[in-house]
Design an enzyme around this catalytic site. Structure first.
Site, short mmCIF file in Angstrom:
data_model
loop_
_atom_site.label_atom_id
_atom_site.label_comp_id
_atom_site.label_asym_id
_atom_site.label_seq_id
_atom_site.Cartn_x
_atom_site.Cartn_y
_atom_site.Cartn_z
N GLU A 1 33.34 35.82 21.99
CA GLU A 1 32.31 35.44 22.70
C GLU A 1 31.76 36.74 23.41
O GLU A 1 32.72 37.17 24.21
CB GLU A 1 32.17 34.35 23.51
CG GLU A 1 32.48 33.12 23.13
CD GLU A 1 32.49 31.93 24.10
OE1 GLU A 1 31.36 31.69 24.50
OE2 GLU A 1 33.67 31.42 24.34
N ARG B 1 47.99 29.99 26.29
CA ARG B 1 47.25 31.01 26.67
C ARG B 1 48.44 31.97 27.57
O ARG B 1 49.38 31.41 28.01
CB ARG B 1 46.15 30.65 27.79
CG ARG B 1 45.11 30.01 27.16
CD ARG B 1 44.02 29.60 28.40
NE ARG B 1 43.52 30.90 28.93
CZ ARG B 1 42.68 30.65 29.86
NH1 ARG B 1 42.00 29.80 30.20
NH2 ARG B 1 42.25 31.92 30.57
N LYS C 1 36.54 34.96 32.50
CA LYS C 1 35.31 36.04 32.46
C LYS C 1 34.30 35.87 33.51
O LYS C 1 33.55 36.63 34.23
CB LYS C 1 34.50 35.80 31.05
CG LYS C 1 35.47 36.36 29.94
CD LYS C 1 34.73 36.13 28.71
CE LYS C 1 35.19 36.80 27.45
NZ LYS C 1 34.38 36.66 26.42
#
Length: 557
Positions: free
Chosen positions: A35, A262, A272
């Site tokens: 994104e 992750r 983020k």
């Protein structure tokens, strides 16, 4: 004897099983779908290496697709930085694509879902929708608009698209199951009204698809065979598959979502939102601050693509999350830099050394190696003169038997030069040493072949000729946080763990060859650490960032 093949990770096993069950190798296609709402961070390196690594392993194309469905947070700057990061890591993508490329198709599919009774327009505010979902142990409450006539939802949805309603006035929801134990299946929102310009489509759209709706359908449009994502999306997989069921054509490849753990690294954060806060509150100088765990920050600090990829390979592809020690990453950084860095002499805490028996008007250019780890690295010339700079910590007036550097009455060799003996010092009013006076053995010149040059002393020091010294600014970076998991404690704001000593700036001197240093080129300041020239450098100020110290005691198992 053939070496044992590296065992397959669980994702490769899935792919091999699919191939064995009839999936054509020509239909293998992967993607990396960031994104564009921030810079890529250390956690993304794992996803990048997995997807592009599979592409290389199977000779399959890999798309770079930007899931740009939220114009509130997305910017072209982030798109450009992501592309630069992937290029720097050395990966090549087959196509550069955007979820926004598919907005028309996604809208048409949503209209068809309304016609099929699989979606409806809900006029309730988001807070009420969230409240009605309840929890996994309690049935949700159906919206009073859930069974509204199809024609009514179609009309309202078109008006939403045309911008006839205010933001938050209504949304389009999928009609699935308000009693599902999986909260993602409780009539999720597919579209919301958002009257914000998009960085690619401008003001065309007044509604934007939600990530869960756009993501899987974009994979399907691109005919991605294996959609790989982190474990946080595991509970989203049933919704991913349900959305595919609504549009799937059996003549096409049905993408398969699978999840991997992750990667969390100590002393780093990978949110983020929190990284954005560090930037917004000026805790750092920007997304590419060398203390940031972003790929751009690591690149600016002096990490190399090879070191990062070797680190990811060692970490492996796991199904369970764990915390990786940052020292393992730094181990691979040092390992690579040791092979490729140019050895230079620089002083970061200088004290003057005067060789009293060396002629005042004399200077020499002495030969020294560029990198003993490389056969073809060659040599260069460095200037030598009567007055030098050495590191302050390399001298003591008195030192014990284990101190092999310079002390009064003691001898050391100056790197690629002569053996010297300290004789006396000058001090200022505070007792600080300002000048060290020494004598040299003119027959002890390195490489001269004389008997005197071959005699051994235990210490060797680096140095810089004062007459030729290049002033440099040295930025000594440390951990950005004081604790390994700064965002682990929900009760404490992660900003409270910021390290006040994460950056120290000192003024030093370097050999003159560094006047021509290239930004990003790795250097080993001998006996100090690994450094790289920073982009803040100007004609009047040359800046070097410390990448990592020369060594530590960490060894991977």
């Amino acid at each position: 004897m053939e070496e044992d093949k590296k065992p397959l990770n669980f994702i490769e096993q899935i792919i091999e099983e699919d191939l064995a069950n009839g999936l054509s190798r020509e239909k293998l296609r992967f993607r990396f779908p960031p994104e564009p709402n921030g810079y890529l961070h250390v956690g993304h390196t794992k996803a990048i290496c997995i997807n592009f690594g599979l592409g290389e392993k199977y000779g399959a194309p890999v798309n770079l697709r930007f899931d740009d469905t939220n114009p509130e947070k997305e910017e072209q700057e982030f798109v450009d930085s992501i592309k630069a990061d992937i290029d720097w890591l050395g990966f090549k993508y087959d196509k550069e694509l955007y979820a926004s490329d598919y907005f028309d198709q996604l809208y048409d599919w949503a209209v068809q879902m309304i016609k099929d009774g699989k979606a409806y327009v809900d006029e309730q505010p988001s807070e009420i929708i969230t409240e009605q979902r309840k929890n996994p142990f309690e049935d949700g409450i159906e919206s009073p608009f859930r069974n509204r006539p199809v024609e009514e939802s179609l009309e309202l949805f078109e008006k939403m698209k045309n911008g006839e309603f205010e933001e938050g006035a209504m949304s389009l929801r999928a009609k699935i199951d308000m009693t599902s134990p999986n909260m993602n299946m409780r009539d999720p929102v597919m579209y919301r009204i958002l009257k914000r310009p998009h960085h690619r489509t401008g003001d065309k759209w007044k509604i934007y698809p939600m990530y869960d709706w756009a993501h899987g359908e974009s994979d399907y449009i691109e005919q991605i065979s294996h959609s790989l994502c982190s474990l946080e999306f595991e509970n989203h997989r049933p919704l991913y598959d349900w959305y595919l069921d609504q549009v799937y054509d059996e003549s096409k490849t049905r993408n398969k979502q699978r999840e991997f753990a992750r990667m969390n690294v100590s002393y780093m954060i990978t949110s983020k939102r929190k990284l954005q806060r560090l930037v917004a509150e000026n805790a750092v100088t920007g997304w590419d601050d060398p203390r940031m765990p972003t790929i751009s920050g690591m690149r600016r600090l002096g990490f190399t693509p090879t070191s990062i990829k070797n680190f990811i390979e060692r970490v492996g592809v796991a199904k369970r999350e764990n915390l990786i020690d940052i020292q393992l990453l730094e181990f691979f950084v040092r390992e690579d830099l040791n092979k490729i860095s140019t050895r230079v002499m620089a002083i970061v805490d200088p004290v003057k050394l005067v060789i009293t028996n060396y002629p005042e008007d004399q200077e020499e250019w002495l030969e020294t190696e560029n990198n003993p780890e490389q056969e073809d690295a060659g040599t260069r010339k460095v200037p030598f003169s009567r007055e030098l700079y050495i590191e302050r910590e390399d001298f003591k007036e008195e030192g014990n038997k284990k101190f092999f550097r310079l002390k009064l009455g003691g001898e050391v060799r100056l790197k690629s030069a002569y053996i010297i003996k300290a004789e006396s010092v000058d001090k200022d009013e505070n007792g600080e040493i300002t000048t060290i006076y020494a004598t040299y053995d003119e027959k002890s010149k390195s490489g001269s072949g004389t008997e005197e040059s071959l005699r051994k002393v235990k210490g060797t020091l680096h140095w810089v000729s004062a007459k030729h010294a290049l002033p440099i600014e040295v930025r000594v970076y440390d951990r950005l946080f004081t604790t390994p998991q700064p965002d682990a404690e929900k009760e404490t704001d992660f900003m409270e763990f910021l390290n006040p000593d994460s950056l120290k700036i000192v003024q030093g001197f370097a050999e003159p060859s560094l006047a021509h240093a290239e930004i990003g080129h790795p250097y080993q300041f001998q006996r100090i650490g690994y450094f790289t020239k920073d982009r803040d450098s100007t004609a009047d100020k040359i800046v070097f960032n410390r990448t990592v110290t020369l060594k530590d005691g960490y060894k991977p198992e």
